[in-house]
Design an enzyme around this catalytic site. Structure first.
Site, mmCIF file in Angstrom:
data_model
loop_
_atom_site.group_PDB
_atom_site.id
_atom_site.type_symbol
_atom_site.label_atom_id
_atom_site.label_comp_id
_atom_site.label_asym_id
_atom_site.label_seq_id
_atom_site.Cartn_x
_atom_site.Cartn_y
_atom_site.Cartn_z
ATOM 1 N N HIS A 56 1.023 -1.380 -0.406
ATOM 2 C CA HIS A 56 -0.271 0.389 -0.230
ATOM 3 C C HIS A 56 1.015 1.340 -0.020
ATOM 4 O O HIS A 56 1.632 1.135 0.366
ATOM 5 C CB HIS A 56 -1.266 0.371 1.522
ATOM 6 N N GLU A 58 0.860 3.853 1.887
ATOM 7 C CA GLU A 58 1.058 4.217 3.464
ATOM 8 C C GLU A 58 2.697 3.366 3.869
ATOM 9 O O GLU A 58 3.574 4.057 4.070
ATOM 10 C CB GLU A 58 0.395 3.699 4.709
ATOM 11 N N CYS A 86 -5.353 2.320 5.931
ATOM 12 C CA CYS A 86 -6.163 0.803 6.976
ATOM 13 C C CYS A 86 -5.451 -0.430 8.198
ATOM 14 O O CYS A 86 -4.200 0.823 8.523
ATOM 15 C CB CYS A 86 -6.299 -0.434 5.226
ATOM 16 N N CYS A 89 -1.644 -0.318 7.636
ATOM 17 C CA CYS A 89 -1.057 0.994 7.375
ATOM 18 C C CYS A 89 -0.831 1.405 8.487
ATOM 19 O O CYS A 89 -0.479 2.487 8.896
ATOM 20 C CB CYS A 89 -1.768 1.696 6.117
#
Length: 160
Positions: A56, A58, A86, A89
Site C-alpha cells: 500500500h 502508506e 487501513c 497501514c
C-alpha cells in the site's frame, strides 16, 4: 479533531495529485507522503499492491522514511494519505513512530466506492481505533476534503 494547517492542505493537494498519477500509471489510486514537522517531504510513494498486496502507498512511504530516520526522529512527522490508512497501514504508522496522520477520504467513503471489488476488500476498522490500542498517541486529522480525495477513484472500481 485538531485543526488542519495550511501546510496540511498543501501536502494533501500534493498527495491527491500523486494518487491520480498512481492511477494514470496503472496502479490503484492511492498515494502517501511522510513529511517532517517543517513540511519537508521525507518520503512519498504510490500504491504497488498489484505486485505485492502489502505494498500500500502508506506502507511504501513509511518503509522509505524508516530506512533513513529513527522512530524518535519520525515522532514529529506526519503521514499524508488520500484515503484513511487501513488497519495494516495504521499499524505500520504506529510501529514506524510517525506521530501524526492527515487523510482525505474515510474508510467508509472508500467502501462506498469500491463495494465488493476483489481488488480492495475493505477492512472496516478506523485508524483511530487502531491507534487507540497503542501505548503512545498518534494524532489524526481526517476525513478532510473528501470530494477531492474521491476524484482519483471515480470510475476505477467495479462494484458487483
Amino acid at each position: 479533531m485538531s485543526t488542519p494547517t495550511m501546510q496540511d492542505h498543501d501536502l494533501l493537494t500534493r498527495v491527491f495529485a500523486l494518487a491520480q498519477r498512481s492511477r494514470d500509471e496503472g496502479h490503484h489510486p492511492f498515494a502517501a507522503i511522510v513529511a517532517s514537522s517543517d513540511g519537508t517531504i521525507i518520503a512519498e510513494a504510490m500504491n504497488a499492491s498489484s505486485a505485492d498486496r502489502t505494498a500500500h502507498a502508506e506502507m511504501n512511504a513509511l518503509r522509505l522514511a524508516s530506512q533513513r530516520f529513527s522512530p524518535q526522529q519520525l515522532a514529529g512527522a506526519t503521514l499524508y494519505s488520500n484515503a484513511e490508512p487501513c488497519a495494516m497501514c495504521a499499524g505500520g504508522t504506529y510501529w514506524s513512530g510517525v506521530g501524526r496522520v492527515v487523510y482525505g477520504m474515510s474508510e467508509q467513503s472508500l467502501l462506498e466506492l469500491t463495494g465488493s471489488d476483489p481488488e480492495n476488500p475493505t477492512l472496516s476498522l478506523p485508524c483511530r481505533q487502531v491507534f487507540a490500542a497503542g501505548q503512545r498517541p498518534t494524532a489524526v486529522i481526517g476525513p478532510l476534503r473528501e470530494d477531492e480525495a474521491r476524484a482519483a477513484h471515480a470510475g476505477f472500481w467495479h462494484k458487483d
